[in-house]
Design a protein around this motif. Structure first.
Motif, PDB file in Angstrom:
ATOM      1  N   ASP A 176      45.058  39.159  34.608  1.00 43.71           N
ATOM      2  CA  ASP A 176      45.420  37.900  33.949  1.00 43.71           C
ATOM      3  C   ASP A 176      44.921  37.866  32.501  1.00 43.71           C
ATOM      4  O   ASP A 176      45.513  37.181  31.657  1.00 43.71           O
ATOM      5  CB  ASP A 176      44.847  36.711  34.720  1.00 43.71           C
ATOM      6  CG  ASP A 176      45.572  36.462  36.037  1.00 43.71           C
ATOM      7  OD1 ASP A 176      46.648  37.057  36.246  1.00 43.71           O
ATOM      8  OD2 ASP A 176      45.050  35.681  36.861  1.00 43.71           O
ATOM      9  N   ALA A 177      43.845  38.616  32.235  1.00 45.66           N
ATOM     10  CA  ALA A 177      43.298  38.679  30.869  1.00 45.66           C
ATOM     11  C   ALA A 177      43.969  39.766  30.032  1.00 45.66           C
ATOM     12  O   ALA A 177      43.574  39.997  28.888  1.00 45.66           O
ATOM     13  CB  ALA A 177      41.789  38.911  30.936  1.00 45.66           C
ATOM     14  N   GLY A 178      44.973  40.456  30.612  1.00 46.48           N
ATOM     15  CA  GLY A 178      45.703  41.466  29.856  1.00 46.48           C
ATOM     16  C   GLY A 178      45.041  42.821  29.824  1.00 46.48           C
ATOM     17  O   GLY A 178      45.339  43.636  28.945  1.00 46.48           O
ATOM     18  N   LYS A 179      44.160  43.090  30.775  1.00 49.62           N
ATOM     19  CA  LYS A 179      43.478  44.382  30.827  1.00 49.62           C
ATOM     20  C   LYS A 179      44.177  45.316  31.814  1.00 49.62           C
ATOM     21  O   LYS A 179      44.599  44.888  32.888  1.00 49.62           O
ATOM     22  CB  LYS A 179      42.011  44.210  31.266  1.00 49.62           C
ATOM     23  CG  LYS A 179      41.270  43.043  30.614  1.00 49.62           C
ATOM     24  CD  LYS A 179      41.156  43.161  29.112  1.00 49.62           C
ATOM     25  CE  LYS A 179      40.345  41.976  28.550  1.00 49.62           C
ATOM     26  NZ  LYS A 179      40.207  42.036  27.089  1.00 49.62           N
ATOM     27  N   HIS A 180      44.289  46.578  31.454  1.00 52.62           N
ATOM     28  CA  HIS A 180      44.752  47.586  32.405  1.00 52.62           C
ATOM     29  C   HIS A 180      43.690  47.742  33.492  1.00 52.62           C
ATOM     30  O   HIS A 180      42.485  47.710  33.196  1.00 52.62           O
ATOM     31  CB  HIS A 180      44.958  48.926  31.705  1.00 52.62           C
ATOM     32  CG  HIS A 180      45.894  48.867  30.543  1.00 52.62           C
ATOM     33  ND1 HIS A 180      47.233  48.592  30.670  1.00 52.62           N
ATOM     34  CD2 HIS A 180      45.681  49.045  29.215  1.00 52.62           C
ATOM     35  CE1 HIS A 180      47.807  48.615  29.479  1.00 52.62           C
ATOM     36  NE2 HIS A 180      46.888  48.877  28.584  1.00 52.62           N
ATOM     37  N   VAL A 181      44.132  47.953  34.737  1.00 49.83           N
ATOM     38  CA  VAL A 181      43.188  47.983  35.856  1.00 49.83           C
ATOM     39  C   VAL A 181      43.398  49.222  36.711  1.00 49.83           C
ATOM     40  O   VAL A 181      44.507  49.495  37.176  1.00 49.83           O
ATOM     41  CB  VAL A 181      43.320  46.717  36.730  1.00 49.83           C
ATOM     42  CG1 VAL A 181      42.467  46.842  37.993  1.00 49.83           C
ATOM     43  CG2 VAL A 181      42.907  45.482  35.941  1.00 49.83           C
ATOM     44  N   LEU A 182      42.309  49.956  36.926  1.00 48.13           N
ATOM     45  CA  LEU A 182      42.235  51.011  37.930  1.00 48.13           C
ATOM     46  C   LEU A 182      41.251  50.534  38.987  1.00 48.13           C
ATOM     47  O   LEU A 182      40.126  50.147  38.655  1.00 48.13           O
ATOM     48  CB  LEU A 182      41.746  52.319  37.301  1.00 48.13           C
ATOM     49  CG  LEU A 182      41.440  53.475  38.260  1.00 48.13           C
ATOM     50  CD1 LEU A 182      42.689  53.920  38.996  1.00 48.13           C
ATOM     51  CD2 LEU A 182      40.820  54.646  37.498  1.00 48.13           C
TER      52      LEU A 182
END
Length: 392
Positions: free
Chosen positions: A100-106
């Motif tokens: 939701d904060a616009g961060k890429h997530v692994l």
């Protein structure tokens, strides 16, 4: 929403969790750019609950700083990638907030502890993907070069029609009934035992290697040691020690899966056998540089499994490493994983395994558990579109 306002600057990475998986991922972040061409990034901050221990880990593992508040870290403008290695019960909250904060997530596997959590994560990932934000699940064994080669051989038709697959993942770190209680043995924190911890890897491989999906299962779960020593006395174990499942798949394929953390003498043996009309493949993680291949199109008096040492520069990922015959190890799978994720972020290509793929594995795990709770009754794997998930 965008993953960074200035693409010319290095991507800032935050790692959440510094124990076993956090150490493995940190090692990959520290080394990936030394061997692969990847977009510039910086190991900005490592997050953990114990300020002293996470500070020590950050210094040891190559992170610039440490922190204890993951929410504050996610809110930072200099953080573009969030790598989640925290226990499963924390995955959904952290991943959704980061997306939701616009961060890429692994995020490490399994995707979550429940289907509801996995569905919420998948919906958040789909919304973020529409804005250019990437997400991926850490099924690192997809990045074993020998298994990547096995998938290529199957896709090329070298095995002909795949008929059945046998998969087992056996460990013995809980074989001693005096092994201490950990969060991995509590359902509220781990979700499940051997089923989610290691059978998830086997199930992902069965689907990934064959390119087919599991549609129905029968399952059995066993807890052999009901109590483990805790800091204040014996504590009840509320997850399984071992799991068995038979899987019905698309493509008329049948598969069997066995997983155990009490298999005395087996340290980390993920064994896969794939049998087709024109050939067969076998693999064991304890010999991860080797793939055994039988070509049944040769004359029968010449047939037999031959050992392929998967160390040639023509093999997947190995152009970046050492000369032929200089083997690589378990830790390299995480380096390959980070490489693929960074390239996906840089190019905009969809990374795999996606959250959708992680959710599908989660549904299989849930079906195995449901079957086991109903005396191994044949149980269909739930399939629900993302649109249906959003409406629910």
């Amino acid at each position: 929403m965008s993953y960074r306002t200035n693409p010319s600057k290095p991507l800032g990475v935050a790692g959440i969790g510094y124990a076993f998986m956090g150490k493995a991922h940190s090692n990959a972040w520290r080394n990936v750019a030394s061997f692969f061409n990847v977009p510039a990034f910086e190991q900005k901050v490592l997050v953990g609950r114990d300020a002293g221990q996470v500070a020590e880990a950050a210094k040891k593992y190559g992170w610039t700083e440490s922190a204890t508040d993951w929410r504050a870290v996610i809110a930072r403008d200099d953080i573009h990638i969030v790598d989640i290695c925290a226990p499963g019960w924390m995955h959904a909250e952290i991943a959704i907030a980061a997306l939701d904060a616009g961060k890429h997530v692994l995020v490490e596997k399994p995707l979550a502890n429940t289907i509801a959590e996995a569905e919420a994560m998948t919906a958040a990932a789909a919304a973020a993907r529409a804005c250019g934000v990437q997400s991926m699940v850490g099924f690192n064994y997809r990045r074993v070069p020998a298994l990547a080669l096995a998938r290529e051989l199957i896709a090329e038709g070298r095995l002909g029609t795949v008929r059945h697959v046998r998969a087992s993942y056996l460990q013995d770190w809980l074989a001693d009934d005096q092994a201490p209680m950990t969060w991995r043995l509590r359902k509220e924190t781990a979700g499940s035992g051997a089923l989610g911890d290691i059978a998830s890897h086997a199930i992902d491989q069965v689907q990934h290697l064959t390119g087919q999906a599991v549609t129905e299962v029968t399952g059995t779960l066993r807890t052999f040691v009901a109590e483990r020593p805790g800091p204040n006395g014996p504590e009840e174990v509320t997850v399984d020690d071992a799991a068995w499942a038979t899987l019905g798949m698309t493509g008329n394929i049948s598969a069997s899966v066995e997983a155990s953390r009490v298999a005395t003498g087996q340290k980390n043996s993920l064994r896969l056998e794939v049998y087709g009309s024109l050939g067969s493949l076998t693999f064991d993680l304890e010999n991860l540089n080797e793939l055994n291949f039988l070509d049944a199109t040769t004359p029968v008096w010449e047939q037999g499994f031959r050992r392929i040492l998967v160390n040639e520069p023509e093999h997947p990922y190995l152009e970046a490493w050492w000369p032929q015959g200089h083997i690589i190890g378990w830790e390299h799978t995480f380096t390959h994983q980070i490489r693929d994720f960074l390239v996906a972020i840089d190019t905009g290509a969809a990374p795999s395994p996606s959250f959708e793929e992680g959710l599908q594995v989660q549904r299989i795990l849930a079906a195995v558990e449901k079957s086991a709770n109903n005396k191994s009754t044949l149980t269909a794997v739930e399939h629900k579109s993302l649109a249906t998930v959003k409406e629910a």
